[in-house]
Design a protein around this motif. Structure first.
Motif, short mmCIF file in Angstrom:
data_model
loop_
_atom_site.label_atom_id
_atom_site.label_comp_id
_atom_site.label_asym_id
_atom_site.label_seq_id
_atom_site.Cartn_x
_atom_site.Cartn_y
_atom_site.Cartn_z
N VAL A 1 0.84 -1.20 0.00
CA VAL A 1 0.00 0.00 0.00
C VAL A 1 0.87 1.25 0.00
O VAL A 1 0.59 2.23 -0.70
CB VAL A 1 -0.94 -0.01 1.22
CG1 VAL A 1 -1.68 1.33 1.35
CG2 VAL A 1 -1.96 -1.14 1.10
N SER A 2 1.96 1.22 0.76
CA SER A 2 2.87 2.36 0.82
C SER A 2 3.55 2.60 -0.53
O SER A 2 3.67 3.74 -0.99
CB SER A 2 3.92 2.13 1.90
OG SER A 2 4.84 3.19 1.94
N ILE B 1 -1.02 6.08 -6.40
CA ILE B 1 -2.07 5.60 -7.31
C ILE B 1 -3.36 5.33 -6.55
O ILE B 1 -4.46 5.71 -7.00
CB ILE B 1 -1.60 4.33 -8.04
CG1 ILE B 1 -0.41 4.65 -8.96
CG2 ILE B 1 -2.75 3.71 -8.84
CD1 ILE B 1 0.20 3.44 -9.62
N LEU B 2 -3.25 4.70 -5.39
CA LEU B 2 -4.44 4.39 -4.59
C LEU B 2 -5.18 5.66 -4.19
O LEU B 2 -6.41 5.72 -4.24
CB LEU B 2 -4.04 3.58 -3.36
CG LEU B 2 -3.39 2.21 -3.60
CD1 LEU B 2 -3.05 1.54 -2.27
CD2 LEU B 2 -4.29 1.30 -4.43
N VAL C 1 -7.64 3.38 3.12
CA VAL C 1 -7.73 1.95 2.82
C VAL C 1 -8.16 1.21 4.08
O VAL C 1 -7.70 1.51 5.19
CB VAL C 1 -6.36 1.42 2.34
CG1 VAL C 1 -6.31 -0.09 2.37
CG2 VAL C 1 -6.06 1.94 0.93
N VAL C 2 -9.04 0.22 3.92
CA VAL C 2 -9.49 -0.60 5.03
C VAL C 2 -8.84 -1.98 4.92
O VAL C 2 -9.02 -2.67 3.90
CB VAL C 2 -11.03 -0.77 5.04
CG1 VAL C 2 -11.47 -1.71 6.17
CG2 VAL C 2 -11.70 0.60 5.20
N ASP C 3 -8.07 -2.36 5.93
CA ASP C 3 -7.51 -3.71 6.00
C ASP C 3 -8.61 -4.61 6.53
O ASP C 3 -8.79 -4.78 7.74
CB ASP C 3 -6.29 -3.72 6.93
CG ASP C 3 -5.57 -5.06 6.93
OD1 ASP C 3 -6.18 -6.06 6.48
OD2 ASP C 3 -4.42 -5.12 7.38
N ILE C 4 -9.38 -5.18 5.62
CA ILE C 4 -10.59 -5.90 6.01
C ILE C 4 -10.30 -7.12 6.86
O ILE C 4 -11.13 -7.54 7.68
CB ILE C 4 -11.42 -6.28 4.75
CG1 ILE C 4 -12.84 -6.72 5.13
CG2 ILE C 4 -10.71 -7.32 3.92
CD1 ILE C 4 -13.67 -5.63 5.77
N VAL D 1 8.32 4.22 -6.84
CA VAL D 1 7.65 4.26 -8.14
C VAL D 1 7.62 5.67 -8.70
O VAL D 1 7.77 5.88 -9.91
CB VAL D 1 6.21 3.69 -8.03
CG1 VAL D 1 5.54 3.69 -9.40
CG2 VAL D 1 6.25 2.28 -7.46
N SER D 2 7.44 6.66 -7.86
CA SER D 2 7.39 8.05 -8.33
C SER D 2 8.71 8.46 -8.98
O SER D 2 8.74 9.04 -10.07
CB SER D 2 7.05 8.98 -7.17
OG SER D 2 6.97 10.31 -7.62
#
Length: 426
Positions: free
Chosen positions: A177-178, A183-184, A192-195, A299-300
Motif C-alpha cells: 500500500v505504501s 495511485i491508490l 484503505v481498510v484492512d478488512i 515508483v514516483s
C-alpha cells in the motif's frame, strides 16, 4: 399484437388468462432453479429482479457487483446480500478476489470469501459510499504482476467512481500500500481498510468483489467500461505529474540537435546481462546517450526517470513493466532469453504496441546463453522449449528464466540498435 395473438387472447376469459400467467411464471422459476442447481450457478429469488447481483466474471478474473443491503463480516469471511423479503431460496458461492485465475500455490493462498444471499447479521457500521474488495496477495510482490493483476484492474474497476469508493483490501501488506499509495489515493478519496483486521460487520449499499481484468498488462477497450491502456497511461501521467507525453525530435534539417536517450535496465540477480558494459559502450558509439541503471522501489522516482528516455532496452522481466511510463512513440527493445519467446510477445510485445510504443525484439541464440553446456546436446531443453512449457509454467520458467544468463553477440545486436536509432531520429 398480431392477428394470431388476438385470436389467442379472445379464446380465454380474464380469469383463465391470470391463471395461465401465474402458471407460466411459476414454471419459469422452477426451470430456472433446476438449471442453476444442475450447473451449480448462483440462485436468485424474485427480489433479485429488482436488486440483482451482477456477475462480470471472465476467463481472467471473478467479479461480482452487488446492490442493496450488503454486509461484510471478516471473521467468517462472508459477504451477506440481504433479500428485501423473507425468501426460502438460499444461494452462496465463493470467490478469491484476485485478478488472475491459475491453480498455483500463491493464488491458492489468496483468502477465499463466501458470498451468501440470505438473512444478514446486525450492522456495526454503515457506509453510504460503495466499496470494492480485492486482494494484494499472490504475486503482488512482483512489479509486473502488481500492475497487470492489481493496479490496471483496479483502475478498470474503480475509475468510474471518481474517487468516491472505499478500498477493502484482503491479504494486505502495508509495504505494498505504501509503495503504490500515490495511485491508490488518486483512485479513492478514503483511507484503505484492512478488512482482514476488522471485527465488526461493515454495511454498504453497493459493493464490487474482485477486480475487472480483460487483457495481460493491458485493457481491451471493446469491453465495458470501454477504457483503454491509453487512458490508463494518461492517468499515470497526471498522477505522477510526468512531463513528456511523446518523444521529442532528435534532429533538424541539417543535422542532429540532440542524442537520443537510451535506458538499459540492469539486472543483478537472475537473467543477468553479463556484457552489459560492452553493450552500453557500443550504443554510445552509435550516437545514443546511454544510462545503465537498476530500477529502484520508489515508483514516483522511477516514473519520472523513465519518462525522460526515447529508448528502453532490457532482458525479459519485471523491469520492462516500466515501459508504462515512457512517452508515446518511444522504442522498447526486449532481449528475449533463449526459450522465453513463448511468453515475450504476450507479456511485453502486444502491450507495448497497444501503448503506442515502437517495439523491437532481440532473440538470444543458444550460443549467447548460459544454458549451453548445462544439458546434453540432444536435450529437449534445447530442441523444443514449447514441449517444456506444456509440462507447466513453474518448470518452464525455472528452466529458462531463473537458470539463464546472457552474453550478447554485439555484431548481431548492432542491427537492432540501428533500427531503434532510425525510429526515434528519422
Amino acid at each position: 399484437m398480431t392477428y394470431e395473438d388476438s385470436i389467442f387472447v379472445r379464446s380465454f376469459g380474464q380469469h383463465e388468462l391470470k391463471k395461465l400467467g401465474s402458471g407460466a411464471l411459476l414454471l419459469f422459476f422452477i426451470m430456472a432453479f433446476t438449471i442453476c442447481t444442475i450447473f451449480k450457478l448462483p440462485v436468485y429469488s424474485q427480489v433479485d429482479l429488482v436488486k440483482p447481483v451482477h456477475n462480470f466474471s471472465n476467463s481472467r478474473s471473478d467479479v461480482y457487483e452487488m446492490n442493496g443491503d450488503i454486509r461484510i463480516h471478516s471473521n467468517s469471511s462472508t459477504i451477506f446480500v440481504a433479500p428485501s423479503f423473507h425468501v426460502e431460496i438460499i444461494s452462496s458461492w465463493t470467490i478469491k478476489p484476485y485478478a488472475r485465475k491459475q491453480k498455483e500455490t500463491k493464488i491458492e493462498r489468496v483468502r477465499e470469501w463466501k458470498v451468501k444471499y440470505h438473512q444478514v447479521p446486525n450492522c456495526s457500521r454503515r457506509f453510504t459510499i460503495p466499496a470494492v474488495l480485492f486482494s494484494t496477495g499472490a504475486y503482488s510482490g512482483n512489479y509486473f504482476h502488481a500492475f497487470t493483476d492489481i493496479i490496471i484492474p483496479l483502475y478498470l474497476t474503480c475509475r468510474q467512481f471518481n474517487g468516491k469508493i472505499i478500498f477493502l483490501i484482503t491479504d494486505n501488506y502495508s509495504w505494498w500500500v505504501s509503495k503504490y499509495n500515490v495511485i491508490l489515493e488518486k483512485l479513492s478519496k478514503y483511507d484503505v481498510v484492512d478488512i482482514d483486521k476488522e471485527n465488526e460487520v461493515l454495511c454498504f449499499s453497493r459493493m464490487i468483489v474482485g477486480l475487472k481484468s480483460n487483457k495481460e498488462f493491458g485493457i481491451d477497450p471493446r469491453v465495458s467500461p470501454h477504457y483503454s491502456i491509453k487512458d490508463f497511461r494518461q492517468f499515470l501521467r497526471i498522477t505522477y505529474s510526468l512531463e513528456k507525453e511523446t518523444i521529442s525530435p532528435c534532429h533538424k534539417k541539417f543535422g542532429i540537435i540532440r542524442r537520443p536517450r537510451m535506458l538499459i535496465i540492469s539486472r543483478r540477480k537472475k537473467r543477468h546481462l553479463t556484457n552489459e558494459s560492452g553493450v552500453a559502450k557500443m550504443a554510445r558509439t552509435m550516437g545514443f546517450d546511454v544510462v545503465v541503471k537498476e530500477m529502484g522501489s520508489n515508483v514516483s522516482l522511477v516514473a519520472h526517470f523513465v519518462n525522460s528516455f526515447d529508448v528502453m532496452m532490457g532482458l525479459h522481466g519485471a523491469g520492462l513493466t516500466n515501459m508504462i511510463f515512457l512517452p508515446e512513440n518511444a522504442v522498447v527493445i526486449q532481449i528475449v532469453p533463449f526459450g522465453l519467446d513463448v511468453a515475450s510477445d504476450t507479456y511485453f510485445g502486444l502491450p507495448a504496441r497497444d501503448m503506442k510504443l515502437r517495439y523491437l525484439e532481440y532473440k538470444v541464440s543458444l550460443n549467447e546463453s548460459s544454458l549451453l553446456g548445462k544439458y546434453p546436446n540432444d536435450s529437449e531443453v534445447y530442441r523444443d522449449p514449447h514441449a517444456i512449457h506444456k509440462r507447466g509454467w513453474a518448470a518452464f520458467y525455472f528452466t529458462y528464466a531463473f537458470n539463464q544468463e546472457v552474453n550478447l553477440d554485439l555484431g548481431r545486436l548492432r542491427a537492432t540498435l540501428v533500427h531503434a536509432f532510425e525510429l526515434v531520429c528519422s
